[in-house]
Design an enzyme around this catalytic site. Structure first.
Site, PDB file in Angstrom:
ATOM      1  N   ARG A 256       5.945  12.193  -5.256  1.00 36.51           N
ATOM      2  CA  ARG A 256       6.338  10.951  -4.680  1.00 36.51           C
ATOM      3  C   ARG A 256       8.027  11.277  -4.275  1.00 36.51           C
ATOM      4  O   ARG A 256       8.725  10.537  -5.095  1.00 36.51           O
ATOM      5  CB  ARG A 256       6.128   9.990  -5.712  1.00 36.51           C
ATOM      6  CG  ARG A 256       5.150   8.825  -5.234  1.00 36.51           C
ATOM      7  CD  ARG A 256       3.817   9.570  -5.690  1.00 36.51           C
ATOM      8  NE  ARG A 256       2.794   8.784  -4.803  1.00 36.51           N
ATOM      9  CZ  ARG A 256       2.059   7.805  -5.246  1.00 36.51           C
ATOM     10  NH1 ARG A 256       2.181   7.314  -6.459  1.00 36.51           N
ATOM     11  NH2 ARG A 256       1.201   6.959  -4.398  1.00 36.51           N
TER      12      ARG A 256
ATOM     13  N   GLN B 217       6.873  10.847   2.083  1.00 35.98           N
ATOM     14  CA  GLN B 217       6.115   9.540   2.187  1.00 35.98           C
ATOM     15  C   GLN B 217       5.226   9.426   3.391  1.00 35.98           C
ATOM     16  O   GLN B 217       4.295   8.668   3.158  1.00 35.98           O
ATOM     17  CB  GLN B 217       7.357   8.266   2.277  1.00 35.98           C
ATOM     18  CG  GLN B 217       7.539   7.597   0.991  1.00 35.98           C
ATOM     19  CD  GLN B 217       8.877   6.641   1.305  1.00 35.98           C
ATOM     20  OE1 GLN B 217       9.493   6.449   2.195  1.00 35.98           O
ATOM     21  NE2 GLN B 217       9.139   5.966   0.072  1.00 35.98           N
TER      22      GLN B 217
ATOM     23  N   ASP C 248       1.748  10.819   2.120  1.00 38.17           N
ATOM     24  CA  ASP C 248       1.379  10.184   1.039  1.00 38.17           C
ATOM     25  C   ASP C 248      -0.105   9.480   1.317  1.00 38.17           C
ATOM     26  O   ASP C 248       0.074   8.260   1.591  1.00 38.17           O
ATOM     27  CB  ASP C 248       2.256   8.819   0.463  1.00 38.17           C
ATOM     28  CG  ASP C 248       1.891   8.928  -0.888  1.00 38.17           C
ATOM     29  OD1 ASP C 248       0.739   8.612  -1.390  1.00 38.17           O
ATOM     30  OD2 ASP C 248       3.016   8.910  -1.749  1.00 38.17           O
TER      31      ASP C 248
ATOM     32  N   SER D 268      -1.009   6.420  -0.851  1.00 40.62           N
ATOM     33  CA  SER D 268      -0.400   5.110  -0.506  1.00 40.62           C
ATOM     34  C   SER D 268      -0.999   4.488   0.629  1.00 40.62           C
ATOM     35  O   SER D 268      -1.643   3.394   0.734  1.00 40.62           O
ATOM     36  CB  SER D 268       1.142   5.325   0.039  1.00 40.62           C
ATOM     37  OG  SER D 268       2.051   5.654  -1.039  1.00 40.62           O
TER      38      SER D 268
ATOM     39  N   TYR E  20       4.938   7.385 -11.739  1.00 41.58           N
ATOM     40  CA  TYR E  20       3.502   6.967 -12.164  1.00 41.58           C
ATOM     41  C   TYR E  20       3.965   6.274 -13.788  1.00 41.58           C
ATOM     42  O   TYR E  20       4.750   6.314 -14.307  1.00 41.58           O
ATOM     43  CB  TYR E  20       2.720   8.300 -12.486  1.00 41.58           C
ATOM     44  CG  TYR E  20       2.269   8.464 -11.308  1.00 41.58           C
ATOM     45  CD1 TYR E  20       1.002   7.754 -10.274  1.00 41.58           C
ATOM     46  CD2 TYR E  20       2.683   9.814 -10.493  1.00 41.58           C
ATOM     47  CE1 TYR E  20       0.624   8.128  -8.954  1.00 41.58           C
ATOM     48  CE2 TYR E  20       2.257  10.291  -9.323  1.00 41.58           C
ATOM     49  CZ  TYR E  20       1.162   9.422  -8.746  1.00 41.58           C
ATOM     50  OH  TYR E  20       0.983   9.765  -7.531  1.00 41.58           O
TER      51      TYR E  20
HETATM   52  P1  NAD Z   1      -1.321   4.253  -9.419  1.00 40.42           P
HETATM   53  O1  NAD Z   1      -2.521   4.143  -8.723  1.00 40.42           O
HETATM   54  O2  NAD Z   1      -1.054   5.489 -10.222  1.00 40.42           O
HETATM   55  O3  NAD Z   1      -1.542   2.913 -10.666  1.00 40.42           O
HETATM   56  C1  NAD Z   1      -1.578   1.746 -10.191  1.00 40.42           C
HETATM   57  C2  NAD Z   1      -0.881   0.835 -11.009  1.00 40.42           C
HETATM   58  O4  NAD Z   1      -1.347   0.609 -12.599  1.00 40.42           O
HETATM   59  C3  NAD Z   1       0.766   1.612 -11.563  1.00 40.42           C
HETATM   60  O5  NAD Z   1       1.634   0.425 -11.032  1.00 40.42           O
HETATM   61  C4  NAD Z   1       0.451   1.879 -12.938  1.00 40.42           C
HETATM   62  O6  NAD Z   1       2.002   1.319 -13.334  1.00 40.42           O
HETATM   63  C5  NAD Z   1      -0.295   0.552 -13.412  1.00 40.42           C
HETATM   64  N1  NAD Z   1      -0.920   0.890 -14.693  1.00 40.42           N
HETATM   65  C6  NAD Z   1      -0.878   2.179 -15.422  1.00 40.42           C
HETATM   66  N2  NAD Z   1      -1.385   1.840 -16.609  1.00 40.42           N
HETATM   67  C7  NAD Z   1      -1.342   0.334 -16.783  1.00 40.42           C
HETATM   68  C8  NAD Z   1      -1.855  -0.402 -17.965  1.00 40.42           C
HETATM   69  N3  NAD Z   1      -2.002  -0.117 -19.028  1.00 40.42           N
HETATM   70  N4  NAD Z   1      -1.661  -1.743 -17.596  1.00 40.42           N
HETATM   71  C9  NAD Z   1      -1.122  -2.331 -16.690  1.00 40.42           C
HETATM   72  N5  NAD Z   1      -1.021  -1.593 -15.374  1.00 40.42           N
HETATM   73  C10 NAD Z   1      -0.898  -0.205 -15.463  1.00 40.42           C
HETATM   74  O7  NAD Z   1       0.166   3.913  -8.817  1.00 40.42           O
HETATM   75  P2  NAD Z   1       0.650   3.980  -7.388  1.00 40.42           P
HETATM   76  O8  NAD Z   1      -0.011   2.865  -6.529  1.00 40.42           O
HETATM   77  O9  NAD Z   1      -0.002   5.333  -6.925  1.00 40.42           O
HETATM   78  O10 NAD Z   1       2.000   3.729  -7.390  1.00 40.42           O
HETATM   79  C11 NAD Z   1       2.851   4.104  -8.515  1.00 40.42           C
HETATM   80  C12 NAD Z   1       4.550   4.228  -7.999  1.00 40.42           C
HETATM   81  O11 NAD Z   1       4.677   4.973  -7.039  1.00 40.42           O
HETATM   82  C13 NAD Z   1       4.785   2.861  -7.540  1.00 40.42           C
HETATM   83  O12 NAD Z   1       5.992   2.523  -7.865  1.00 40.42           O
HETATM   84  C14 NAD Z   1       4.812   3.400  -5.954  1.00 40.42           C
HETATM   85  O13 NAD Z   1       5.715   2.415  -5.148  1.00 40.42           O
HETATM   86  C15 NAD Z   1       5.425   4.583  -6.111  1.00 40.42           C
HETATM   87  N6  NAD Z   1       5.169   5.379  -4.783  1.00 40.42           N
HETATM   88  C16 NAD Z   1       6.252   6.256  -4.572  1.00 40.42           C
HETATM   89  C17 NAD Z   1       6.029   6.922  -3.215  1.00 40.42           C
HETATM   90  C18 NAD Z   1       7.151   7.917  -2.919  1.00 40.42           C
HETATM   91  O14 NAD Z   1       8.163   7.841  -3.131  1.00 40.42           O
HETATM   92  N7  NAD Z   1       6.810   8.833  -1.917  1.00 40.42           N
HETATM   93  C19 NAD Z   1       4.959   6.845  -2.453  1.00 40.42           C
HETATM   94  C20 NAD Z   1       3.845   5.937  -3.098  1.00 40.42           C
HETATM   95  C21 NAD Z   1       3.972   5.293  -4.151  1.00 40.42           C
END
Ligand code: NAD
Length: 390
Positions: free
Chosen positions: A122, A127, A130, A133, A230
């Site tokens: 990430r 990006q 990804d 995403s 994460y």
């Molecule tokens: P994910 O699919 O791993 O998880 C989904 C969500 O579930 C996350 O927000 C996580 O915090 C939440 N979660 C986990 N355990 C939980 C619990 N016990 N109770 C409630 N919620 C819980 O997450 P994702 O969609 O892959 O995104 C993770 C982060 O990465 C986000 O902040 C996203 O914006 C970021 N991101 C960054 C990039 C980049 O910079 N290249 C790309 C994509 C996502």
């Protein structure tokens, strides 16, 4: 010059890793492309469109991959197909690195270097590559649309001469990429939206979409995000406090969309059977984490379950239900990644093995699993449910 091969996906996977648009761009970057006839049909990409872009249409999967230097897939290819792929080739796709370790090791043993796009670091440079995403965003959208279609009431508040219809209440659990899109979609449909997560960074994002954030905001919450962005697995004490808060909140909700995941671990259990039984008949739960064991207790992969009048949807592969968009975006993710694998001057495969993007996604090389998260040093807990990607 290098050859890209694109086999057709299996019957339960409508997406494809090449679009006519990316075929054209890859050919410009030096590729010769062989794609199996009909491989893009379920995403409404016709053979004629690939041909117009300069790709060759071939009759079988084996023919598509035999000479390929790079094989582009959506899912992990079968062992039978892998045998037709050159040892020096690269296989790039969503290879489901945490499931079926034996199958993965069998695939690794056939020789090609394996790149699992789910493990993309990430970082901002990555990006455009990804896949989690690009696909999760569509899953979040589709979850809300599916729930709305099944819901026996309207979502927006409506003031009519015959009286006022109240707005539906939608609760989104886990506010990553899928959760954010679920909130945005539910808001567009006029629902009253609340959301929860364990990562504090999410609070502002939820508010900016016009939803209300609810969570146990203690000291542990402040440390719940890993350096990779994460969530961490939370302590038993936190889980208990969180369960009490959710139990109180969930009984007044009409639609609950759960998306909570912890990288490389089974999904956290957030909705118990008792909580489901506290909800009003007609309520709907969509569990997007069902492939990783599910956030809701009664959710079953690939099934729609009814319990005391509450419907629990455990559909698999929601991005595959909007395949035209999902394939277009996924193909762009793969194009951006392939650009990194090809020398700009030489127009040949030249892998920058020391690049963090390569190190992050390379799971097997020279016949063996090489990724630190999959090796014996840091073996993740087995992931219970096996299904299609979401
Ligand atoms: P994910 O699919 O791993 O998880 C989904 C969500 O579930 C996350 O927000 C996580 O915090 C939440 N979660 C986990 N355990 C939980 C619990 N016990 N109770 C409630 N919620 C819980 O997450 P994702 O969609 O892959 O995104 C993770 C982060 O990465 C986000 O902040 C996203 O914006 C970021 N991101 C960054 C990039 C980049 O910079 N290249 C790309 C994509 C996502």
């Amino acid at each position: 010059m290098f050859i890209i091969g694109v086999p057709a996906e299996g019957g339960d996977e409508p997406r494809i890793g090449l679009s006519p648009e990316t075929a054209k761009k890859l050919i410009k970057a030096g590729a010769t492309i062989k794609i199996r006839s009909g491989a893009g049909a379920r995403s409404h990409f016709a053979d004629a469109d690939y041909q117009a872009a300069g790709a060759s249409i071939v009759k079988s999967d084996a023919e598509a991959v035999t000479d390929a230097d790079i094989v582009l897939t959506v899912r992990r290819p079968s062992a039978a197909l892998a045998k037709a792929i050159k040892k020096s080739a690269l296989i790039v796709g969503m290879l489901d690195p945490y499931s079926d370790a034996e199958g993965l090791s069998g695939l690794a043993k056939t020789g090609p270097s394996l790149f699992a796009m789910e493990l993309m670091p990430r970082i901002s440079r990555a990006q455009s590559m990804d896949v989690l995403s690009s696909q999760s965003n569509l899953a979040g959208y589709k979850a809300v649309v599916d729930a709305a279609a099944l819901f026996s009431r309207a979502l927006p508040m409506m003031m009519t001469a015959a009286g006022t219809i109240p707005a539906a209440r939608v609760f989104v659990m886990g506010v990553g990429v899928a959760g954010l899109q679920a909130i945005a979609t539910a808001r567009r449909l006029g629902a009253i939206v609340t959301a929860t997560d364990v990562r504090p960074a999410v609070k502002e994002q939820v508010a900016s979409l016009g939803a209300k954030f609810i969570a146990v905001e203690d000291e542990e919450f402040k440390q719940a995000e890993t350096s990779g962005g994460y969530a961490k697995e939370m302590s038993e004490a936190y889980k208990q406090k969180q369960a009490a808060l959710i139990a109180e909140h969930v009984k007044n909700q009409d639609i609950v969309i759960t998306t909570a995941l912890i990288q490389g671990r089974p999904a956290p259990k957030l909705i118990s059977k008792e909580m489901i039984e506290s909800m009003r008949p007609g309520s709907i739960i969509v569990d997007l984490a069902v492939e990783r064991g599910g956030n809701a207790e009664l959710a079953k992969p690939g099934q729609v379950v009814e319990h005391n009048g509450v419907t629990i949807m455990g559909k698999l592969n929601l991005p595959g239900l909007v395949p035209d968009n999902a394939s277009s975006l996924y193909a762009r993710n793969l194009f951006a990644f392939v650009e990194l694998l090809v020398g700009k001057e030489s127009k040949a495969v030249e892998i920058p093995w020391d690049d963090d993007i390569i190190k992050g996604t390379l799971i097997a090389r020279d016949g063996a699993i090489v990724h630190t998260m999959l090796g014996s040093a840091a073996k993740p807990a087995p992931v219970p449910a096996k299904g299609s990607k979401s």
